[in-house]
Design a protein around this motif. Structure first.
Motif, PDB file in Angstrom:
ATOM      1  N   LEU A 111      41.826  36.825  43.010  1.00  0.00           N
ATOM      2  CA  LEU A 111      42.092  37.216  41.468  1.00  0.00           C
ATOM      3  C   LEU A 111      41.603  38.417  41.253  1.00  0.00           C
ATOM      4  O   LEU A 111      42.317  39.320  40.623  1.00  0.00           O
ATOM      5  CB  LEU A 111      41.525  35.954  40.823  1.00  0.00           C
ATOM      6  N   ALA A 112      40.428  38.798  41.504  1.00  0.00           N
ATOM      7  CA  ALA A 112      39.521  39.936  41.125  1.00  0.00           C
ATOM      8  C   ALA A 112      40.149  41.159  41.800  1.00  0.00           C
ATOM      9  O   ALA A 112      39.969  42.278  41.389  1.00  0.00           O
ATOM     10  CB  ALA A 112      38.077  39.957  41.305  1.00  0.00           C
ATOM     11  N   SER A 113      40.976  41.007  42.936  1.00  0.00           N
ATOM     12  CA  SER A 113      41.229  41.980  43.582  1.00  0.00           C
ATOM     13  C   SER A 113      42.885  42.490  43.075  1.00  0.00           C
ATOM     14  O   SER A 113      43.379  43.779  43.228  1.00  0.00           O
ATOM     15  CB  SER A 113      41.424  41.549  45.133  1.00  0.00           C
ATOM     16  N   ARG A 114      43.376  41.589  42.142  1.00  0.00           N
ATOM     17  CA  ARG A 114      44.916  41.926  41.628  1.00  0.00           C
ATOM     18  C   ARG A 114      44.414  43.298  40.723  1.00  0.00           C
ATOM     19  O   ARG A 114      43.431  43.312  39.935  1.00  0.00           O
ATOM     20  CB  ARG A 114      45.210  40.714  40.815  1.00  0.00           C
ATOM     21  N   VAL A 115      45.724  44.114  40.547  1.00  0.00           N
ATOM     22  CA  VAL A 115      45.655  45.162  39.831  1.00  0.00           C
ATOM     23  C   VAL A 115      45.729  44.921  38.271  1.00  0.00           C
ATOM     24  O   VAL A 115      45.332  45.576  37.386  1.00  0.00           O
ATOM     25  CB  VAL A 115      46.498  46.449  40.087  1.00  0.00           C
ATOM     26  N   ASP A 116      46.294  43.629  37.953  1.00  0.00           N
ATOM     27  CA  ASP A 116      46.318  43.356  36.561  1.00  0.00           C
ATOM     28  C   ASP A 116      45.282  42.614  36.134  1.00  0.00           C
ATOM     29  O   ASP A 116      45.482  41.819  34.876  1.00  0.00           O
ATOM     30  CB  ASP A 116      47.808  42.550  36.310  1.00  0.00           C
ATOM     31  N   VAL A 117      44.115  42.390  37.023  1.00  0.00           N
ATOM     32  CA  VAL A 117      42.975  41.484  36.290  1.00  0.00           C
ATOM     33  C   VAL A 117      41.773  42.512  36.296  1.00  0.00           C
ATOM     34  O   VAL A 117      41.720  43.453  37.140  1.00  0.00           O
ATOM     35  CB  VAL A 117      42.805  40.350  37.372  1.00  0.00           C
ATOM     36  N   ASP A 118      41.111  42.453  34.997  1.00  0.00           N
ATOM     37  CA  ASP A 118      39.630  43.160  34.977  1.00  0.00           C
ATOM     38  C   ASP A 118      38.467  42.405  35.758  1.00  0.00           C
ATOM     39  O   ASP A 118      38.333  41.092  35.024  1.00  0.00           O
ATOM     40  CB  ASP A 118      39.684  43.185  33.451  1.00  0.00           C
ATOM     41  N   PRO A 119      38.241  42.826  36.851  1.00  0.00           N
ATOM     42  CA  PRO A 119      37.198  42.040  37.607  1.00  0.00           C
ATOM     43  C   PRO A 119      35.925  41.854  36.680  1.00  0.00           C
ATOM     44  O   PRO A 119      35.012  41.138  37.235  1.00  0.00           O
ATOM     45  CB  PRO A 119      36.910  42.683  38.915  1.00  0.00           C
ATOM     46  N   GLU A 120      35.606  42.658  35.761  1.00  0.00           N
ATOM     47  CA  GLU A 120      34.455  42.520  34.805  1.00  0.00           C
ATOM     48  C   GLU A 120      34.667  41.314  33.811  1.00  0.00           C
ATOM     49  O   GLU A 120      33.700  41.218  33.117  1.00  0.00           O
ATOM     50  CB  GLU A 120      34.278  43.931  34.232  1.00  0.00           C
ATOM     51  N   ARG A 121      35.735  40.939  33.714  1.00  0.00           N
ATOM     52  CA  ARG A 121      36.061  39.884  32.537  1.00  0.00           C
ATOM     53  C   ARG A 121      36.667  38.601  33.264  1.00  0.00           C
ATOM     54  O   ARG A 121      37.777  37.961  32.950  1.00  0.00           O
ATOM     55  CB  ARG A 121      37.072  40.303  31.507  1.00  0.00           C
TER      56      ARG A 121
END
Length: 99
Positions: A48-58
């Motif tokens: 999930l965190a590696s996806r470009v459409d996801v902010d890994p900080e949130r």
């Protein structure tokens, strides 16, 4: 196997008869079912965190029942989880006490 009632009953019966063997095997290896689940959740969170459409900080998680317990554990064990919402899960108070 499908979802025929007799197949579900047969599967539940087989699993019930062998659950202790699987638990003992995992414990002998130094792990538990919860550890297996949490490992899978960490991998899912990595994806999930590696996806470009996801902010890994949130990142956050939520769950009910078994998912509620997994939410509590993942929220406590993974620093990337900013918000963990456990709607609820079943347990007994004795499971929360240190012995």
């Amino acid at each position: 196997m499908g979802t025929k009632r007799e197949n579900i009953t047969a599967d539940n019966s087989w699993a019930s008869d062998h659950e202790h063997i699987l638990a003992k095997s995992l414990f002998s290896a130094g792990i538990s079912w919860l550890a297996v689940y949490l490992t899978e959740d960490h991998i899912a969170l990595d994806i999930l965190a590696s996806r470009v459409d996801v902010d890994p900080e949130r990142l956050g998680c939520a769950g009910l029942s078994g998912g509620g317990l997994k939410t509590v554990m993942l929220g406590g064990l993974d620093e990337r989880i900013e918000c963990a919402i456990s709607v609820g899960f079943l347990t007994t108070w004795i499971n929360f006490l240190l012995k």
